[in-house]
Design a protein around this motif. Structure first.
Motif, PDB file in Angstrom:
ATOM      1  N   ALA A 107      43.689  48.532  53.884  1.00  0.00           N
ATOM      2  CA  ALA A 107      43.947  47.090  53.938  1.00  0.00           C
ATOM      3  C   ALA A 107      42.557  46.436  53.468  1.00  0.00           C
ATOM      4  N   PHE A 108      41.301  47.327  53.822  1.00  0.00           N
ATOM      5  CA  PHE A 108      40.237  46.865  53.443  1.00  0.00           C
ATOM      6  C   PHE A 108      39.699  47.233  51.863  1.00  0.00           C
ATOM      7  N   LEU A 109      40.116  48.373  51.472  1.00  0.00           N
ATOM      8  CA  LEU A 109      40.302  48.620  50.008  1.00  0.00           C
ATOM      9  C   LEU A 109      40.938  47.598  49.026  1.00  0.00           C
ATOM     10  N   LEU A 110      42.233  47.277  49.655  1.00  0.00           N
ATOM     11  CA  LEU A 110      42.981  46.252  48.851  1.00  0.00           C
ATOM     12  C   LEU A 110      42.354  45.018  48.716  1.00  0.00           C
ATOM     13  N   ALA A 111      41.854  44.440  50.086  1.00  0.00           N
ATOM     14  CA  ALA A 111      41.284  43.317  50.115  1.00  0.00           C
ATOM     15  C   ALA A 111      40.121  42.704  49.456  1.00  0.00           C
ATOM     16  N   ILE A 112      39.227  44.080  49.307  1.00  0.00           N
ATOM     17  CA  ILE A 112      37.882  43.923  48.522  1.00  0.00           C
ATOM     18  C   ILE A 112      37.941  43.614  47.079  1.00  0.00           C
ATOM     19  N   HIS A 113      39.259  43.729  46.607  1.00  0.00           N
ATOM     20  CA  HIS A 113      39.510  43.526  44.946  1.00  0.00           C
ATOM     21  C   HIS A 113      39.359  41.941  44.658  1.00  0.00           C
ATOM     22  N   GLU A 114      39.838  41.315  45.761  1.00  0.00           N
ATOM     23  CA  GLU A 114      39.698  39.692  45.554  1.00  0.00           C
ATOM     24  C   GLU A 114      38.263  39.176  45.575  1.00  0.00           C
ATOM     25  N   PRO A 115      37.182  39.354  46.324  1.00  0.00           N
ATOM     26  CA  PRO A 115      35.914  39.165  46.028  1.00  0.00           C
ATOM     27  C   PRO A 115      35.277  39.719  44.783  1.00  0.00           C
ATOM     28  N   LEU A 116      35.830  40.747  44.431  1.00  0.00           N
ATOM     29  CA  LEU A 116      35.254  41.280  43.164  1.00  0.00           C
ATOM     30  C   LEU A 116      35.868  40.817  41.922  1.00  0.00           C
ATOM     31  N   ARG A 117      37.171  40.286  41.974  1.00  0.00           N
ATOM     32  CA  ARG A 117      37.733  39.637  40.905  1.00  0.00           C
ATOM     33  C   ARG A 117      36.856  38.256  40.820  1.00  0.00           C
ATOM     34  N   HIS A 118      36.682  37.536  41.899  1.00  0.00           N
ATOM     35  CA  HIS A 118      35.845  36.388  41.648  1.00  0.00           C
ATOM     36  C   HIS A 118      34.557  36.703  41.000  1.00  0.00           C
ATOM     37  N   LEU A 119      34.108  37.539  41.598  1.00  0.00           N
ATOM     38  CA  LEU A 119      32.720  37.793  41.147  1.00  0.00           C
ATOM     39  C   LEU A 119      32.494  38.305  39.628  1.00  0.00           C
ATOM     40  N   THR A 120      33.611  39.117  39.194  1.00  0.00           N
ATOM     41  CA  THR A 120      33.653  39.353  37.932  1.00  0.00           C
ATOM     42  C   THR A 120      33.843  37.984  36.866  1.00  0.00           C
ATOM     43  N   ALA A 121      34.625  37.347  37.525  1.00  0.00           N
ATOM     44  CA  ALA A 121      34.988  35.919  36.747  1.00  0.00           C
ATOM     45  C   ALA A 121      33.686  35.078  36.531  1.00  0.00           C
ATOM     46  N   LEU A 122      33.011  35.178  37.738  1.00  0.00           N
ATOM     47  CA  LEU A 122      31.491  34.384  37.693  1.00  0.00           C
ATOM     48  C   LEU A 122      30.597  35.062  36.837  1.00  0.00           C
ATOM     49  N   GLN A 123      30.466  36.511  36.575  1.00  0.00           N
ATOM     50  CA  GLN A 123      29.685  36.997  35.782  1.00  0.00           C
ATOM     51  C   GLN A 123      30.068  36.757  34.473  1.00  0.00           C
ATOM     52  N   SER A 124      31.185  36.665  34.018  1.00  0.00           N
ATOM     53  CA  SER A 124      31.684  36.248  32.667  1.00  0.00           C
ATOM     54  C   SER A 124      31.663  34.941  32.173  1.00  0.00           C
ATOM     55  N   LEU A 125      31.090  34.011  33.148  1.00  0.00           N
ATOM     56  CA  LEU A 125      30.825  32.607  32.695  1.00  0.00           C
ATOM     57  C   LEU A 125      29.459  32.657  31.904  1.00  0.00           C
ATOM     58  N   ARG A 126      29.223  32.096  30.884  1.00  0.00           N
ATOM     59  CA  ARG A 126      27.979  32.039  30.187  1.00  0.00           C
ATOM     60  C   ARG A 126      27.678  30.485  29.938  1.00  0.00           C
ATOM     61  N   PRO A 127      26.506  30.086  30.076  1.00  0.00           N
ATOM     62  CA  PRO A 127      26.060  28.468  29.793  1.00  0.00           C
ATOM     63  C   PRO A 127      26.274  28.572  28.227  1.00  0.00           C
ATOM     64  N   ALA A 128      26.711  27.456  28.187  1.00  0.00           N
ATOM     65  CA  ALA A 128      26.903  27.010  26.487  1.00  0.00           C
ATOM     66  C   ALA A 128      25.650  26.715  25.877  1.00  0.00           C
ATOM     67  N   VAL A 129      25.549  27.507  24.585  1.00  0.00           N
ATOM     68  CA  VAL A 129      24.295  27.497  24.115  1.00  0.00           C
ATOM     69  C   VAL A 129      24.194  26.169  23.073  1.00  0.00           C
ATOM     70  N   ARG A 130      23.420  25.204  23.433  1.00  0.00           N
ATOM     71  CA  ARG A 130      23.463  23.932  22.509  1.00  0.00           C
ATOM     72  C   ARG A 130      22.710  24.182  21.181  1.00  0.00           C
ATOM     73  N   LYS A 131      23.415  23.714  20.199  1.00  0.00           N
ATOM     74  CA  LYS A 131      22.816  24.061  18.911  1.00  0.00           C
ATOM     75  C   LYS A 131      22.059  22.864  18.486  1.00  0.00           C
ATOM     76  N   GLU A 132      20.973  23.086  18.106  1.00  0.00           N
ATOM     77  CA  GLU A 132      20.002  21.676  17.679  1.00  0.00           C
ATOM     78  C   GLU A 132      20.525  21.711  15.966  1.00  0.00           C
ATOM     79  N   PRO A 133      20.469  20.315  15.771  1.00  0.00           N
ATOM     80  CA  PRO A 133      20.885  19.710  14.107  1.00  0.00           C
ATOM     81  C   PRO A 133      19.917  20.328  13.252  1.00  0.00           C
ATOM     82  N   THR A 134      19.981  20.970  12.249  1.00  0.00           N
ATOM     83  CA  THR A 134      19.080  21.251  11.073  1.00  0.00           C
ATOM     84  C   THR A 134      18.356  20.075  10.472  1.00  0.00           C
TER      85      THR A 134
END
Length: 338
Positions: free
Chosen positions: A310-337
């Motif tokens: 049960a612990f091994l199955l339940a640990i999938h949930e926090p790992l899934r959220h951690l992976t989702a958080l790591q996949s987020l990247r702050p948007a890079v703002r492009k300066e006008p030329t």
């Protein structure tokens, strides 16, 4: 080590576990069907894994195991109920001179548990209300942990307690144990000082389903002062019933304790810290219990495997959220030329 047939020792009545399993499976099926209809693109795997983890925990609560191993046959077929008074008066410092009464209870309970190794133990405490601290279990470590952390009730919350405040709860637990394991003897060890501070007269203790045990008394007739809390720096409880408040003194009532012993049909013994453990057990065991032998059949517990899964199955949930958080990247703002 030879193993035999599969056995179960549920922590709670198995009909309740069966009902919980049916409810869980029905809820899971309904959720998956609803998800497929309304949100077919949303993944179903996380919900299924969560439900599987809960189902495994419910199965672990059945405490499956194989017959085998070794146990002391003289006590392996015993249910031992400890009923401990945790009212404020158990903080009175008249055990072994100046120690709290509850410290004597803690020593004696673990001494009994050691002598009856292999039995199932349960701990019930009472002050303003009765509570099951440890349900019936062969895990002596759980009992030891509960006893080590046990404290008298804070005087601030004391509203008067009955010396038989745990009578109904004990009766219910004894009946449940007998229904689950017919013919299995039950011992009751009641530990307290006999001081009744409730406005109502104590209700009688029911001796039905009690095969033996003892009533253990703590304290002295001279009495002792009580700390307000378990904190070493705490002050003493004050008696403010007169114009000149002074430290309150709690005195044991052996008459009440002997009455309880008569009601339970078990012996009474006064515990001062100098008597051997044999004094508590010399007349406590029912005659049907045979002498202990170290090589009787035991039981190999398997519930931990289900809990681990049960612990091994339940640990999938926090790992899934951690992976989702790591996949987020702050948007890079492009300066006008320029």
């Amino acid at each position: 080590m030879a193993v035999g047939t599969m056995t179960f020792a549920p922590l709670v009545p198995w009909p309740l576990l069966a009902l919980a399993c049916v409810a869980l499976l029905s809820f899971t099926a309904w959720t998956l069907v609803l998800r497929k209809r309304s949100r077919p693109q949303q993944p179903w795997k996380p919900a299924a894994l969560r439900s599987a983890a809960v189902l495994l925990l419910l199965l672990a609560a059945l405490r499956p195991g194989w017959t085998g191993g070794q146990a002391q046959t003289g006590t392996a077929d015993l249910d031992v109920f400890f009923v401990v008074d945790t009212s404020t008066s158990m903080a009175a410092e008249d055990y072994k001179g100046t120690s709290p009464r509850l410290s004597g209870v803690q020593q004696d309970v673990m001494a009994i548990a050691k002598e009856l190794a292999g039995a199932k133990f349960s701990l019930i405490t009472f002050d303003n209300k009765a509570t099951v601290r440890v349900p019936l279990t062969q895990d002596a470590t759980a009992l030891q942990t509960a006893m080590a952390t046990l404290q008298p009730q804070n005087s601030r919350y004391a509203k008067g307690s009955s010396v038989t405040g745990a009578a109904q709860l004990l009766k219910d637990r004894l009946q449940t144990a007998r229904q689950q394991h017919p013919g299995r003897p039950a011992l009751v060890f009641y530990a307290g000082d006999g001081e009744n501070t409730s406005a109502e007269a104590p209700s009688p203790m029911d001796s039905a389903n009690v095969a033996g045990g003892a009533v253990l008394g703590y304290g002295t007739g001279q009495g002792g002062r009580m700390k307000e809390t378990s904190n070493a720096d705490a002050g003493y409880v004050r008696d403010r019933t007169s114009d000149t408040p002074q430290d309150a003194v709690s005195r044991m009532d052996e008459g009440q304790l002997r009455t309880i012993a008569d009601q339970l049909h078990v012996p009474y013994t006064h515990r001062t810290g100098t008597e051997p453990t044999s004094d508590m057990l010399s007349h406590a065991r029912p005659g049907a219990i045979t002498a202990m032998t170290p090589d009787g059949p035991g039981r190999v517990e398997l519930y931990w495997l289900l809990a681990l899964a049960a612990f091994l199955l339940a640990i999938h949930e926090p790992l899934r959220h951690l992976t989702a958080l790591q996949s987020l990247r702050p948007a890079v703002r492009k300066e006008p030329t320029p």
